[in-house]
Scaffold this motif. Sequence first.
Motif, mmCIF file in Angstrom:
data_model
loop_
_atom_site.group_PDB
_atom_site.id
_atom_site.type_symbol
_atom_site.label_atom_id
_atom_site.label_comp_id
_atom_site.label_asym_id
_atom_site.label_seq_id
_atom_site.Cartn_x
_atom_site.Cartn_y
_atom_site.Cartn_z
ATOM 1 N N LEU A 1 0.836 -1.182 0.000
ATOM 2 C CA LEU A 1 0.000 0.000 0.000
ATOM 3 C C LEU A 1 0.880 1.244 0.000
ATOM 4 N N MET A 2 0.592 2.159 -0.910
ATOM 5 C CA MET A 2 1.368 3.385 -0.993
ATOM 6 C C MET A 2 1.363 4.128 0.343
ATOM 7 N N SER A 3 0.206 4.170 1.029
ATOM 8 C CA SER A 3 0.125 4.892 2.304
ATOM 9 C C SER A 3 1.023 4.264 3.361
ATOM 10 N N ASP A 4 1.187 2.931 3.348
ATOM 11 C CA ASP A 4 2.080 2.282 4.306
ATOM 12 C C ASP A 4 3.529 2.715 4.080
ATOM 13 N N VAL A 5 3.936 2.741 2.823
ATOM 14 C CA VAL A 5 5.315 3.124 2.498
ATOM 15 C C VAL A 5 5.563 4.578 2.873
ATOM 16 N N ILE A 6 4.605 5.448 2.549
ATOM 17 C CA ILE A 6 4.752 6.870 2.876
ATOM 18 C C ILE A 6 4.850 7.068 4.376
ATOM 19 N N ARG A 7 3.963 6.412 5.120
ATOM 20 C CA ARG A 7 3.958 6.564 6.576
ATOM 21 C C ARG A 7 5.279 6.142 7.184
ATOM 22 N N LEU B 1 -5.166 14.460 -0.195
ATOM 23 C CA LEU B 1 -3.934 14.366 0.590
ATOM 24 C C LEU B 1 -4.185 13.683 1.922
ATOM 25 N N LYS B 2 -5.371 13.870 2.474
ATOM 26 C CA LYS B 2 -5.715 13.254 3.754
ATOM 27 C C LYS B 2 -5.546 11.742 3.708
ATOM 28 N N GLU B 3 -5.777 11.139 2.539
ATOM 29 C CA GLU B 3 -5.664 9.687 2.420
ATOM 30 C C GLU B 3 -4.213 9.213 2.547
ATOM 31 N N LEU B 4 -3.253 10.121 2.354
ATOM 32 C CA LEU B 4 -1.842 9.745 2.437
ATOM 33 C C LEU B 4 -1.293 9.871 3.855
ATOM 34 N N ILE B 5 -2.078 10.508 4.743
ATOM 35 C CA ILE B 5 -1.576 10.776 6.087
ATOM 36 C C ILE B 5 -1.995 9.644 7.001
ATOM 37 N N HIS B 6 -1.066 8.772 7.275
ATOM 38 C CA HIS B 6 -1.300 7.659 8.193
ATOM 39 C C HIS B 6 -0.121 7.604 9.144
ATOM 40 N N SER B 7 -0.180 8.393 10.189
ATOM 41 C CA SER B 7 0.938 8.466 11.120
ATOM 42 C C SER B 7 0.964 7.244 12.023
ATOM 43 N N ALA B 8 2.148 6.653 12.186
ATOM 44 C CA ALA B 8 2.299 5.490 13.058
ATOM 45 C C ALA B 8 2.311 5.951 14.502
ATOM 46 N N VAL B 9 1.284 5.618 15.248
ATOM 47 C CA VAL B 9 1.167 6.035 16.639
ATOM 48 C C VAL B 9 1.204 4.814 17.533
ATOM 49 N N GLN B 10 2.105 4.822 18.502
ATOM 50 C CA GLN B 10 2.189 3.714 19.439
ATOM 51 C C GLN B 10 1.275 4.001 20.627
ATOM 52 N N GLY B 11 0.363 3.073 20.910
ATOM 53 C CA GLY B 11 -0.577 3.284 21.995
ATOM 54 C C GLY B 11 -1.785 4.063 21.524
ATOM 55 N N ALA B 12 -2.588 4.509 22.485
ATOM 56 C CA ALA B 12 -3.824 5.212 22.167
ATOM 57 C C ALA B 12 -3.536 6.599 21.611
ATOM 58 N N GLN B 13 -4.316 7.000 20.601
ATOM 59 C CA GLN B 13 -4.176 8.332 20.035
ATOM 60 C C GLN B 13 -4.858 9.368 20.917
ATOM 61 N N PRO B 14 -4.237 10.524 21.105
ATOM 62 C CA PRO B 14 -4.939 11.619 21.774
ATOM 63 C C PRO B 14 -6.032 12.152 20.846
#
Length: 317
Positions: free
Chosen positions: A52-58, A161-174
Amino acid sequence: MNNEEINAGTNRYVSTAVVARALGVGVSTVKRWVDEGILPAHRTAGGHRKLLMSDVIRLARDGNLPQADLSQLNNQINSVDYANAVSSQQKLLQALCTGDTTTVKSLIHGAYLQGCSIEELADNIISPVMREIGHQWERKEIEIATEHRASETLLSVLYGLKELIHSAVQGAQPVAIGGAPENDHYNLAPFLTKLVLMEHGWKVIYLGRHTPFVAFEDAIREFQPNLVWLSVSHLVDSERFIAEENAFFEKCQALQVPLAVGGRALDFSIMPRLKMDFHGENLSQFARYSRTLHDNPGVPRRGRPPLNGYSTTTSSN
């Protein structure tokens, strides 16, 4: 369709060859990272690895992977010299005024894929261009239809562009709740604020434009956020807004939720009379403030990528 790419809904699968070019490594290296579980991938019926392109970008933007030019992941996006702000502004201005959505997308998505943050895009490229379009309309150099079309074109590109933003967050997101206040019908600034928070690891409950304070209060009770923000681009009744915002701040204080406020409508006659936990003049300042509440940690940029894109150590960004 390019034989190296297939579409999956709003996301895109890319081949190991495309990923290798984007990361500046060999195809065999990408395949090894897939087999070792470093890069998530899917297998086609023929046994080929698709990512997935979004995985690579993230993973690349979070520092887990090297990157040569992430715009190589999409053959519809060209490389952009976003560091040359003046040139980028001129190109974006022309594209927006002529309704050239393809070029607008190439400029905005291309800059992001090459490492430009959302707040940099907003402060250094998008905001100056939209101000100039507003000035041109005030000087009657362009029609109001051109100004509206430019705003809608830019918004449509930012939604993509929102579809490309998949930030890797460890634990619960604020959680952050925000939008524009009642009678403010501008959507661009609050939506950009949403994207900034998303990129920095927040889960955003976006209430959009023209939102009364009672709706913000209802959302606070429902979602119990870590942050509430207001983006104020236009005021119809300044005195009413000041009174309602100050009352809203007291409620946020009672619930121990910080309130951040910003926007072009808040001039020096209004700002000293408002109560808030933070006021920013641009999105770069707001991004720095959001990191004081939640720091989405960086990861080492050297050595072997961590398994599944996560690192057991963090940097001191």
